[in-house]
Design a protein around this motif. Structure first.
Motif, PDB file in Angstrom:
ATOM      1  N   VAL A 144       0.856  -1.172   0.000  1.00  0.00           N
ATOM      2  CA  VAL A 144       0.000   0.000   0.000  1.00  0.00           C
ATOM      3  C   VAL A 144       0.897   1.228   0.000  1.00  0.00           C
ATOM      4  O   VAL A 144       1.994   1.212   0.575  1.00  0.00           O
ATOM      5  CB  VAL A 144      -0.939   0.000   1.232  1.00  0.00           C
ATOM      6  N   GLY A 145       0.465   2.291  -0.679  1.00  0.00           N
ATOM      7  CA  GLY A 145       1.299   3.484  -0.755  1.00  0.00           C
ATOM      8  C   GLY A 145       0.492   4.753  -0.935  1.00  0.00           C
ATOM      9  O   GLY A 145      -0.724   4.713  -1.181  1.00  0.00           O
ATOM     10  N   PHE A 146       1.180   5.868  -0.794  1.00  0.00           N
ATOM     11  CA  PHE A 146       0.574   7.190  -0.947  1.00  0.00           C
ATOM     12  C   PHE A 146       1.473   8.014  -1.860  1.00  0.00           C
ATOM     13  O   PHE A 146       2.703   7.972  -1.741  1.00  0.00           O
ATOM     14  CB  PHE A 146       0.426   7.890   0.401  1.00  0.00           C
ATOM     15  N   GLU A 147       0.857   8.768  -2.764  1.00  0.00           N
ATOM     16  CA  GLU A 147       1.604   9.548  -3.756  1.00  0.00           C
ATOM     17  C   GLU A 147       1.026  10.962  -3.818  1.00  0.00           C
ATOM     18  O   GLU A 147      -0.193  11.137  -3.848  1.00  0.00           O
ATOM     19  CB  GLU A 147       1.489   8.867  -5.109  1.00  0.00           C
ATOM     20  N   HIS A 148       1.913  11.958  -3.840  1.00  0.00           N
ATOM     21  CA  HIS A 148       1.475  13.359  -3.919  1.00  0.00           C
ATOM     22  C   HIS A 148       2.261  14.073  -5.015  1.00  0.00           C
ATOM     23  O   HIS A 148       3.500  14.083  -5.004  1.00  0.00           O
ATOM     24  CB  HIS A 148       1.686  14.079  -2.590  1.00  0.00           C
ATOM     25  N   THR A 149       1.534  14.664  -5.961  1.00  0.00           N
ATOM     26  CA  THR A 149       2.162  15.393  -7.061  1.00  0.00           C
ATOM     27  C   THR A 149       2.510  16.814  -6.629  1.00  0.00           C
ATOM     28  O   THR A 149       1.685  17.504  -6.021  1.00  0.00           O
ATOM     29  CB  THR A 149       1.231  15.434  -8.278  1.00  0.00           C
ATOM     30  N   LEU A 150       3.726  17.262  -6.954  1.00  0.00           N
ATOM     31  CA  LEU A 150       4.181  18.599  -6.592  1.00  0.00           C
ATOM     32  C   LEU A 150       3.845  19.586  -7.717  1.00  0.00           C
ATOM     33  O   LEU A 150       2.927  20.370  -7.609  1.00  0.00           O
ATOM     34  CB  LEU A 150       5.684  18.580  -6.315  1.00  0.00           C
ATOM     35  N   HIS A 151       4.594  19.580  -8.803  1.00  0.00           N
ATOM     36  CA  HIS A 151       4.318  20.444  -9.949  1.00  0.00           C
ATOM     37  C   HIS A 151       5.096  19.913 -11.146  1.00  0.00           C
ATOM     38  O   HIS A 151       6.092  19.187 -10.995  1.00  0.00           O
ATOM     39  CB  HIS A 151       4.707  21.901  -9.670  1.00  0.00           C
ATOM     40  N   ASP A 152       4.617  20.251 -12.331  1.00  0.00           N
ATOM     41  CA  ASP A 152       5.271  19.866 -13.583  1.00  0.00           C
ATOM     42  C   ASP A 152       5.514  18.357 -13.670  1.00  0.00           C
ATOM     43  O   ASP A 152       6.515  17.906 -14.248  1.00  0.00           O
ATOM     44  CB  ASP A 152       6.603  20.604 -13.743  1.00  0.00           C
ATOM     45  N   GLY A 153       4.621  17.556 -13.086  1.00  0.00           N
ATOM     46  CA  GLY A 153       4.730  16.110 -13.176  1.00  0.00           C
ATOM     47  C   GLY A 153       5.559  15.439 -12.112  1.00  0.00           C
ATOM     48  O   GLY A 153       5.555  14.208 -12.004  1.00  0.00           O
ATOM     49  N   ALA A 154       6.306  16.181 -11.294  1.00  0.00           N
ATOM     50  CA  ALA A 154       7.115  15.591 -10.229  1.00  0.00           C
ATOM     51  C   ALA A 154       6.224  15.179  -9.063  1.00  0.00           C
ATOM     52  O   ALA A 154       5.247  15.853  -8.744  1.00  0.00           O
ATOM     53  CB  ALA A 154       8.178  16.581  -9.756  1.00  0.00           C
ATOM     54  N   TYR A 155       6.580  14.062  -8.399  1.00  0.00           N
ATOM     55  CA  TYR A 155       5.779  13.609  -7.264  1.00  0.00           C
ATOM     56  C   TYR A 155       6.660  12.922  -6.214  1.00  0.00           C
ATOM     57  O   TYR A 155       7.770  12.469  -6.494  1.00  0.00           O
ATOM     58  CB  TYR A 155       4.661  12.656  -7.726  1.00  0.00           C
ATOM     59  N   LEU A 156       6.114  12.863  -4.997  1.00  0.00           N
ATOM     60  CA  LEU A 156       6.726  12.145  -3.886  1.00  0.00           C
ATOM     61  C   LEU A 156       5.832  10.975  -3.510  1.00  0.00           C
ATOM     62  O   LEU A 156       4.617  11.040  -3.685  1.00  0.00           O
ATOM     63  CB  LEU A 156       6.909  13.065  -2.678  1.00  0.00           C
ATOM     64  N   LYS A 157       6.429   9.909  -2.956  1.00  0.00           N
ATOM     65  CA  LYS A 157       5.618   8.752  -2.588  1.00  0.00           C
ATOM     66  C   LYS A 157       6.220   8.038  -1.390  1.00  0.00           C
ATOM     67  O   LYS A 157       7.428   8.137  -1.108  1.00  0.00           O
ATOM     68  CB  LYS A 157       5.496   7.773  -3.760  1.00  0.00           C
ATOM     69  N   GLY A 158       5.375   7.307  -0.676  1.00  0.00           N
ATOM     70  CA  GLY A 158       5.791   6.415   0.389  1.00  0.00           C
ATOM     71  C   GLY A 158       5.079   5.085   0.191  1.00  0.00           C
ATOM     72  O   GLY A 158       3.923   5.049  -0.243  1.00  0.00           O
ATOM     73  N   ASP A 159       5.761   3.981   0.519  1.00  0.00           N
ATOM     74  CA  ASP A 159       5.225   2.672   0.168  1.00  0.00           C
ATOM     75  C   ASP A 159       5.674   1.631   1.198  1.00  0.00           C
ATOM     76  O   ASP A 159       6.826   1.658   1.660  1.00  0.00           O
ATOM     77  CB  ASP A 159       5.731   2.281  -1.237  1.00  0.00           C
ATOM     78  N   VAL A 160       4.768   0.721   1.558  1.00  0.00           N
ATOM     79  CA  VAL A 160       5.080  -0.412   2.429  1.00  0.00           C
ATOM     80  C   VAL A 160       4.627  -1.682   1.721  1.00  0.00           C
ATOM     81  O   VAL A 160       3.510  -1.733   1.197  1.00  0.00           O
ATOM     82  CB  VAL A 160       4.376  -0.295   3.784  1.00  0.00           C
ATOM     83  N   SER A 161       5.486  -2.707   1.702  1.00  0.00           N
ATOM     84  CA  SER A 161       5.127  -3.950   1.020  1.00  0.00           C
ATOM     85  C   SER A 161       5.716  -5.155   1.739  1.00  0.00           C
ATOM     86  O   SER A 161       6.712  -5.051   2.461  1.00  0.00           O
ATOM     87  CB  SER A 161       5.614  -3.938  -0.434  1.00  0.00           C
ATOM     88  N   VAL A 162       5.085  -6.309   1.513  1.00  0.00           N
ATOM     89  CA  VAL A 162       5.542  -7.588   2.070  1.00  0.00           C
ATOM     90  C   VAL A 162       5.583  -8.600   0.935  1.00  0.00           C
ATOM     91  O   VAL A 162       4.649  -8.685   0.127  1.00  0.00           O
ATOM     92  CB  VAL A 162       4.606  -8.080   3.188  1.00  0.00           C
ATOM     93  N   THR A 163       6.679  -9.384   0.871  1.00  0.00           N
ATOM     94  CA  THR A 163       6.845 -10.413  -0.159  1.00  0.00           C
ATOM     95  C   THR A 163       7.048 -11.759   0.506  1.00  0.00           C
ATOM     96  O   THR A 163       7.860 -11.897   1.429  1.00  0.00           O
ATOM     97  CB  THR A 163       8.056 -10.102  -1.055  1.00  0.00           C
ATOM     98  N   GLY A 164       6.321 -12.754   0.034  1.00  0.00           N
ATOM     99  CA  GLY A 164       6.511 -14.123   0.492  1.00  0.00           C
ATOM    100  C   GLY A 164       7.092 -14.965  -0.632  1.00  0.00           C
ATOM    101  O   GLY A 164       6.596 -14.924  -1.769  1.00  0.00           O
ATOM    102  N   TYR A 165       8.164 -15.756  -0.347  1.00  0.00           N
ATOM    103  CA  TYR A 165       8.858 -16.517  -1.379  1.00  0.00           C
ATOM    104  C   TYR A 165       8.588 -18.019  -1.239  1.00  0.00           C
ATOM    105  O   TYR A 165       8.435 -18.545  -0.129  1.00  0.00           O
ATOM    106  CB  TYR A 165      10.372 -16.270  -1.296  1.00  0.00           C
TER     107      TYR A 165
END
Length: 232
Positions: free
Chosen positions: A186-207
């Motif tokens: 799950v993650g969150f994304e915020h656009t700043l200007h001219d297409g640039a953006y910041l994001k934060g993300d948390v994930s879990v992988t099972g192998y």
């Protein structure tokens, strides 16, 4: 005498006519509403337009990374893991499917600083170092406000794990195993200007550990990362 009487009559008629003239041609108050140049109300600002969250995007990011093994013995669960820094990049494409929902696909490649060595069988040691991981999947985004979105994602992961066994003698060996798995995040994304953006993300992988050195063990990865990207 007649001149004085005529002058007085003219003066009287002027006094009577002036108030009536003032009432008909010079109103006491200007019509309402009346705004001078400095008191005219300002036009209401237009509401900001929604920022586009769709299209091709590329990003880089880094953050926390943990690889962990676990197993159950005599109703007790045992853990062994190592922490490090995850870094890498991702490319993706998002498409709006409604006014507030987006559907996208992505592919990424990451590396990590995780490196763990454990003592086994006396003085022998087994070192494990994850290599490059490739991943790909789909995500669903939900617009929040004018320039942000919350998204859920999931897909496939392929991890290369480098193993080195040392016994201090002639039986040293190294090998590389590949582990396939599935991740969700799950993650969150915020656009700043001219297409640039910041994001934060948390994930879990099972192998999947079938036919591997870690067979019958649970092998998983947890990551929390921050990134910056650009949308074209």
């Amino acid at each position: 005498m007649k001149k004085y009487v005529a002058a007085a009559a003219l003066a009287s008629s002027l006094f009577v006519a002036l108030p009536a003239f003032a009432q008909t041609t010079l109103p006491a108050y200007p019509p309402q509403p009346y705004y001078g140049q400095e008191t005219a109300p300002e036009a209401e600002p237009e509401a900001p337009a929604e920022v586009s969250l769709s299209g091709l995007r590329v990003e880089i990011g880094a953050g926390f990374d943990r690889l962990e093994l676990s197993y159950i013995e005599d109703d007790t669960k045992y853990y062994a893991g190592a922490n490090g820094v995850r870094y890498g990049g991702e490319i993706g494409y998002d498409l709006p499917v409604s006014g507030s929902t987006l559907l996208g696909a992505y592919a990424g490649v990451t590396g990590t600083s995780v490196d763990r060595c454990d003592e086994v069988f006396g003085g022998d040691s087994l070192c494990q170092k994850p290599g490059v991981e490739f991943s790909g999947g789909v995500r669903v985004g939900f617009r929040i406000g004018q320039a942000s979105q919350l998204y859920l994602r999931g897909g496939y992961s392929n991890l290369k794990l480098e193993l080195a066994y040392e016994d201090g003698g002639l039986n040293n060996f190294t090998l590389t195993e590949k582990y396939n798995g599935f991740h969700a995040g799950v993650g969150f994304e915020h656009t700043l200007h001219d297409g640039a953006y910041l994001k934060g993300d948390v994930s879990v992988t099972g192998y999947d550990t079938s036919d591997s050195l870690y067979e019958d063990l649970t092998f998983q990865r947890t990551q929390a990362t921050f990134g910056v990207g650009f949308r074209f």
